[in-house]
Design an enzyme around this catalytic site. Sequence first.
Site, PDB file in Angstrom:
ATOM      1  N   ARG A 165     -68.232 -99.207  57.194  1.00 53.18           N
ATOM      2  CA  ARG A 165     -68.377 -97.748  57.040  1.00 53.18           C
ATOM      3  C   ARG A 165     -67.043 -97.082  56.749  1.00 53.18           C
ATOM      4  NH1 ARG A 165     -69.855 -95.876  63.242  1.00 53.18           N
ATOM      5  NH2 ARG A 165     -68.564 -97.422  64.296  1.00 53.18           N
ATOM      6  N   TYR A 202     -79.386-100.460  74.234  1.00 53.43           N
ATOM      7  CA  TYR A 202     -79.046-101.594  73.367  1.00 53.43           C
ATOM      8  C   TYR A 202     -80.148-102.646  73.385  1.00 53.43           C
ATOM      9  CZ  TYR A 202     -76.401-105.634  71.626  1.00 53.43           C
ATOM     10  OH  TYR A 202     -75.982-106.739  70.914  1.00 53.43           O
TER      11      TYR A 202
HETATM   12  P1  NAP Z   1     -68.096-105.418  66.887  1.00 59.99           P
HETATM   13  O1  NAP Z   1     -66.883-106.272  66.856  1.00 59.99           O
HETATM   14  O2  NAP Z   1     -68.081-104.135  67.670  1.00 59.99           O
HETATM   15  O3  NAP Z   1     -68.498-105.094  65.359  1.00 59.99           O
HETATM   16  C1  NAP Z   1     -69.527-104.223  65.066  1.00 59.99           C
HETATM   17  C2  NAP Z   1     -69.463-103.909  63.589  1.00 59.99           C
HETATM   18  O4  NAP Z   1     -70.518-102.978  63.277  1.00 59.99           O
HETATM   19  C3  NAP Z   1     -68.153-103.216  63.185  1.00 59.99           C
HETATM   20  O5  NAP Z   1     -67.774-103.651  61.911  1.00 59.99           O
HETATM   21  C4  NAP Z   1     -68.553-101.749  63.138  1.00 59.99           C
HETATM   22  O6  NAP Z   1     -67.743-100.966  62.294  1.00 59.99           O
HETATM   23  C5  NAP Z   1     -69.946-101.905  62.561  1.00 59.99           C
HETATM   24  N1  NAP Z   1     -70.721-100.678  62.661  1.00 59.99           N
HETATM   25  C6  NAP Z   1     -71.071 -99.959  63.752  1.00 59.99           C
HETATM   26  N2  NAP Z   1     -71.748 -98.863  63.390  1.00 59.99           N
HETATM   27  C7  NAP Z   1     -71.862 -98.895  62.041  1.00 59.99           C
HETATM   28  C8  NAP Z   1     -72.445 -98.052  61.075  1.00 59.99           C
HETATM   29  N3  NAP Z   1     -73.064 -96.909  61.412  1.00 59.99           N
HETATM   30  N4  NAP Z   1     -72.389 -98.412  59.765  1.00 59.99           N
HETATM   31  C9  NAP Z   1     -71.771 -99.545  59.403  1.00 59.99           C
HETATM   32  N5  NAP Z   1     -71.161-100.370  60.259  1.00 59.99           N
HETATM   33  C10 NAP Z   1     -71.216-100.040  61.572  1.00 59.99           C
HETATM   34  O7  NAP Z   1     -69.367-106.194  67.425  1.00 59.99           O
HETATM   35  P2  NAP Z   1     -69.865-107.713  67.255  1.00 59.99           P
HETATM   36  O8  NAP Z   1     -69.868-108.312  68.593  1.00 59.99           O
HETATM   37  O9  NAP Z   1     -69.191-108.369  66.129  1.00 59.99           O
HETATM   38  O10 NAP Z   1     -71.396-107.431  66.875  1.00 59.99           O
HETATM   39  C11 NAP Z   1     -71.984-107.798  65.637  1.00 59.99           C
HETATM   40  C12 NAP Z   1     -73.496-107.868  65.837  1.00 59.99           C
HETATM   41  O11 NAP Z   1     -73.798-108.924  66.753  1.00 59.99           O
HETATM   42  C13 NAP Z   1     -74.108-106.597  66.425  1.00 59.99           C
HETATM   43  O12 NAP Z   1     -75.350-106.325  65.826  1.00 59.99           O
HETATM   44  C14 NAP Z   1     -74.306-106.960  67.885  1.00 59.99           C
HETATM   45  O13 NAP Z   1     -75.336-106.219  68.495  1.00 59.99           O
HETATM   46  C15 NAP Z   1     -74.643-108.445  67.771  1.00 59.99           C
HETATM   47  N6  NAP Z   1     -74.434-109.199  69.010  1.00 59.99           N
HETATM   48  C16 NAP Z   1     -73.184-109.348  69.542  1.00 59.99           C
HETATM   49  C17 NAP Z   1     -73.021-110.069  70.720  1.00 59.99           C
HETATM   50  C18 NAP Z   1     -71.675-110.276  71.353  1.00 59.99           C
HETATM   51  O14 NAP Z   1     -71.630-110.871  72.448  1.00 59.99           O
HETATM   52  N7  NAP Z   1     -70.581-109.844  70.765  1.00 59.99           N
HETATM   53  C19 NAP Z   1     -74.131-110.644  71.350  1.00 59.99           C
HETATM   54  C20 NAP Z   1     -75.380-110.482  70.790  1.00 59.99           C
HETATM   55  C21 NAP Z   1     -75.518-109.763  69.615  1.00 59.99           C
HETATM   56  P3  NAP Z   1     -66.482-100.108  62.878  1.00 59.99           P
HETATM   57  O15 NAP Z   1     -65.318-101.054  62.986  1.00 59.99           O
HETATM   58  O16 NAP Z   1     -66.290 -99.061  61.815  1.00 59.99           O
HETATM   59  O17 NAP Z   1     -66.883 -99.537  64.207  1.00 59.99           O
END
Ligand code: NAP
Length: 241
Positions: A35, A164
């Site tokens: 974004r 969430y």
């Molecule tokens: P993260 O490091 O916080 O990354 C999240 C990403 O989503 C960032 O690039 C963020 O961009 C982007 N984002 C948020 N809102 C957005 C929007 N409105 N439009 C476009 N991009 C947006 O989290 P992560 O752990 O890598 O998570 C990735 C996915 O895995 C998520 O769907 C999460 O729910 C899932 N997940 C993660 C875990 C875990 O333990 N980490 C476990 C289960 C599932 P910005 O940098 O601009 O904020």
Amino acid sequence: MTETIALVTGANKGIGREISRQLASQGIHVLMGARDLERGEKAAAELRAQGLPVQFIQIDVTSQANVDRAAADMERMHGRLDILVNNAGIAVDWFPGSELTVETLRETFETNVIGVFRVTKAFLPLLRKSNHGRIVNMSSGLGSLTRQANPNGGLAVGNMLLAYSASKAALNMMTVQFANELRSAGIKVNSACPGYTATDMNQHQGKRTVEQGAATPVRLALLPDDGLTGGVFSDDGPEPW
Ligand code: NAP
């Protein structure tokens, strides 16, 4: 049709960035959605510097105009899409459900559910032009009703994250419905659980590396034509809904 084209949302950091890296390492042309222009350009430039075929595309999944423009750009640049990884997500309610506000619940659903629907719908015409369309929705063990209902379900996070968790349960239903509808079109739709992965989302409390977290979504993105559709998977195989 030689080159495979993928789009990963939320690709500027965390698991999304690593999914992009792993797909591009296999020669797939990856459009890294972010974004924020600066953060997105920087992440794509870092991977390009490693010789990987990636390109930045600006996508805020909460903006209809933005997503429509990105789909139009994709159509013009590539004419189709083979792999869509709906990875962008937020987790902001790190407290018990009784403390959750309607605003935070709505904000979470706007990104994690409606955002995924918006992107999927906008890019579906391009996925239909692929011979091997794949959609991967980034879910979570927290979205499992079976595991949440079991006090011994082994979830890493305690009694919190209602917004969430509910958003990921809703996302899983979208996976099932789209998988059923798109089966005859040869488009496979699955949910991926990366496991508790150290990223900004959890202040790096997760126990898994992004390399590990990206493995299942990458596997689902590269499923063969006789692969499964309409499931939720982790590294251990199928997970309960
Ligand atoms: P993260 O490091 O916080 O990354 C999240 C990403 O989503 C960032 O690039 C963020 O961009 C982007 N984002 C948020 N809102 C957005 C929007 N409105 N439009 C476009 N991009 C947006 O989290 P992560 O752990 O890598 O998570 C990735 C996915 O895995 C998520 O769907 C999460 O729910 C899932 N997940 C993660 C875990 C875990 O333990 N980490 C476990 C289960 C599932 P910005 O940098 O601009 O904020």
